[in-house]
Design an enzyme around this catalytic site. Structure first.
Site, mmCIF file in Angstrom:
data_model
loop_
_atom_site.group_PDB
_atom_site.id
_atom_site.type_symbol
_atom_site.label_atom_id
_atom_site.label_comp_id
_atom_site.label_asym_id
_atom_site.label_seq_id
_atom_site.Cartn_x
_atom_site.Cartn_y
_atom_site.Cartn_z
ATOM 1 N N CYS A 31 6.528 4.731 6.834
ATOM 2 C CA CYS A 31 5.618 4.191 5.819
ATOM 3 C C CYS A 31 5.319 5.210 4.719
ATOM 4 O O CYS A 31 4.633 4.894 3.760
ATOM 5 C CB CYS A 31 4.316 3.726 6.460
ATOM 6 N N HIS B 118 0.841 -1.186 0.000
ATOM 7 C CA HIS B 118 0.000 0.000 0.000
ATOM 8 C C HIS B 118 0.880 1.241 0.000
ATOM 9 O O HIS B 118 2.071 1.182 0.273
ATOM 10 C CB HIS B 118 -0.988 0.001 1.167
ATOM 11 N N HIS C 59 3.531 -5.390 3.298
ATOM 12 C CA HIS C 59 3.452 -6.061 4.599
ATOM 13 C C HIS C 59 2.945 -7.484 4.399
ATOM 14 O O HIS C 59 2.222 -7.771 3.450
ATOM 15 C CB HIS C 59 2.454 -5.364 5.533
#
Length: 172
Positions: free
Chosen positions: A73, A54, A81
């Protein structure tokens, strides 16, 4: 029946300490529990895994602001992940809710296949305009699974993004 009888026998055996939860771990990924909130209900939980990437980035923010909000992130090209998701349903303790194979199929068909080995921002339309944070993934999972377990009610969905980062969602 085993948990119900165990609850009866153990209650009051620890002096002032009160029995809060009694669980039967069927394997490292699956358990059945009862707890003091309502010992007439049984809670069945199973953990599932999926891998996904993502991008946690807000276009209206500067690079510095994104780094401040999303920390490590905040990668403009995304990152991945190996997620763990625990799905818990509840049902009256004296009722059989469904077989484990059916439970696994519901979660796999209704959720895991949508997310596994996907770019959440690009491949899952829900996340096209919503950042796929662990909190938003937990709500998404709840909405995909609620009402799909027959007589059993969805109790909670917990999504682990890392060993340290997770979110549990219990519906509205």
């Amino acid at each position: 029946i085993l948990l119900k009888e165990g609850w009866k026998r153990l209650a009051g055996m620890f002096g002032d300490a009160k029995l809060n939860t009694l669980s039967l771990k069927l394997n490292p990924f699956r358990k059945i529990s009862i707890n003091s909130e309502d010992c007439t209900m049984a809670y069945f939980s199973e953990k599932f895994e999926f891998a996904a990437m993502h991008k946690l980035w807000a276009g209206q923010l500067s690079d510095e602001q994104n780094l401040k909000v999303f920390g490590k992130c905040a990668n403009p090209t995304g990152h991945g992940h190996n997620y763990i998701i625990e799905v818990t349903v509840k049902t009256p303790i004296d009722e059989q809710f469904l077989c484990v194979g059916d439970f696994e199929k519901i979660v796999d068909d209704g959720l895991i296949r949508l997310l596994d080995h996907k770019n959440l921002n690009a491949d899952v339309s829900h996340f096209a305009k919503i950042n796929p944070t662990v909190e938003n993934i937990a709500v998404f999972a709840w909405n995909k699974l609620a009402g799909r377990f027959g007589k059993a009610l969805l109790h909670s969905v917990t999504v682990w993004e890392t060993d340290k980062t997770c979110c549990s969602y219990y519906g509205n």
